[in-house]
Design an enzyme around this catalytic site. Sequence first.
Site, PDB file in Angstrom:
ATOM      1  N   ASP A  97      58.613  20.616  -4.196  1.00 26.28           N
ATOM      2  CA  ASP A  97      58.309  19.456  -4.117  1.00 26.28           C
ATOM      3  C   ASP A  97      58.838  18.578  -5.519  1.00 26.28           C
ATOM      4  O   ASP A  97      57.990  18.315  -6.384  1.00 26.28           O
ATOM      5  CB  ASP A  97      56.913  19.167  -3.904  1.00 26.28           C
ATOM      6  CG  ASP A  97      56.368  17.786  -3.651  1.00 26.28           C
ATOM      7  OD1 ASP A  97      57.455  17.092  -3.223  1.00 26.28           O
ATOM      8  OD2 ASP A  97      54.923  17.783  -3.522  1.00 26.28           O
ATOM      9  N   GLY A 193      48.495   9.029  -4.772  1.00 23.14           N
ATOM     10  CA  GLY A 193      48.944   7.859  -5.437  1.00 23.14           C
ATOM     11  C   GLY A 193      49.368   8.318  -6.758  1.00 23.14           C
ATOM     12  O   GLY A 193      49.976   7.763  -7.682  1.00 23.14           O
TER      13      GLY A 193
HETATM   14  C1  4AZ Z   1      47.827  13.453  -2.080  1.00 21.46           C
HETATM   15  O1  4AZ Z   1      47.419  13.273  -0.947  1.00 21.46           O
HETATM   16  C2  4AZ Z   1      47.392  14.206  -3.073  1.00 21.46           C
HETATM   17  N1  4AZ Z   1      44.102  16.814  -5.679  1.00 21.46           N
HETATM   18  C3  4AZ Z   1      47.747  14.407  -4.359  1.00 21.46           C
HETATM   19  C4  4AZ Z   1      47.349  15.226  -5.355  1.00 21.46           C
HETATM   20  C5  4AZ Z   1      46.016  16.034  -4.908  1.00 21.46           C
HETATM   21  C6  4AZ Z   1      45.467  15.785  -3.713  1.00 21.46           C
HETATM   22  C7  4AZ Z   1      46.266  15.153  -2.711  1.00 21.46           C
HETATM   23  C8  4AZ Z   1      45.303  17.100  -5.635  1.00 21.46           C
HETATM   24  O2  4AZ Z   1      48.986  12.812  -2.499  1.00 21.46           O
END
Ligand code: 4AZ
Length: 245
Positions: A97, A193
């Site tokens: 990613d 975000g």
């Molecule tokens: C997201 O949905 C997301 N706790 C980013 C980071 C984390 C979880 C979800 C890590 O973009």
Amino acid sequence: IYGGLKAIPGSHPWQASLQVRPIGTQLPFQHVCGGALIKPCWILTAGHCVRDKQKQMRVVLGGVDLGKHETFDQIVEVESVIIHEKYKETADSIVNDIALMKLKAVDGRCANETKFVKTVCLADSPFPDGTECTISGWGATETSEYGSSQLLDAKVLLIPQDLCSSSRVYSTAVDDSMLCAGYLQGGVDSCQGDSGGPLTCQRDGVHYVYGLVSWGDSCGKENKPGVYTRVTKFTDWINSKIQAA
Ligand code: 4AZ
């Protein structure tokens, strides 16, 4: 960021806000992801942040409050995007990613290095398990799913890979293109975000980008730490793409 505090202006000068709007509109730009300035014309971010080709993108550097124009912020257009060739969304994770954004130069310059805008080094060797590193971003918090207009930061610990890929945590969803950081008791974490933004660690007073916010099972949850793209795995890829451009 869950469990974070308001960042001190200038403490994350490589932090970028990636903002988008539908192509051909004059709608306001909306923050969608973070990123890290690694060269004056290059932002490192998560692949999943730049999949949507139907959006006009820009990058804001040097800002801490996205709600207002600040004296030190720089708004830069994006010239091109390079997503990793092996980027892949699977049922339970996101593999490789990572993406690079080349910024548009104006009068031969993209980002201007100032007290509030600086590049960050790429980590070229591993940091030990348990190292205290830093995450930052404008993403969701425990009190607002829409995120914070102020840049927040928090300290997280690097979690051993075998623990993170244990059945109690993420099992086989975590591979060697990823690392885990945070706390198994929960509370302090990155969230939606914050994606694409940097996890930085320090050695001998030098800050290195070691991870990029990638995914996780929710945010701040027990036994579900944040998962980050393992930047050291991609150093050759990054250098080759920058060289070739
Ligand atoms: C997201 O949905 C997301 N706790 C980013 C980071 C984390 C979880 C979800 C890590 O973009």
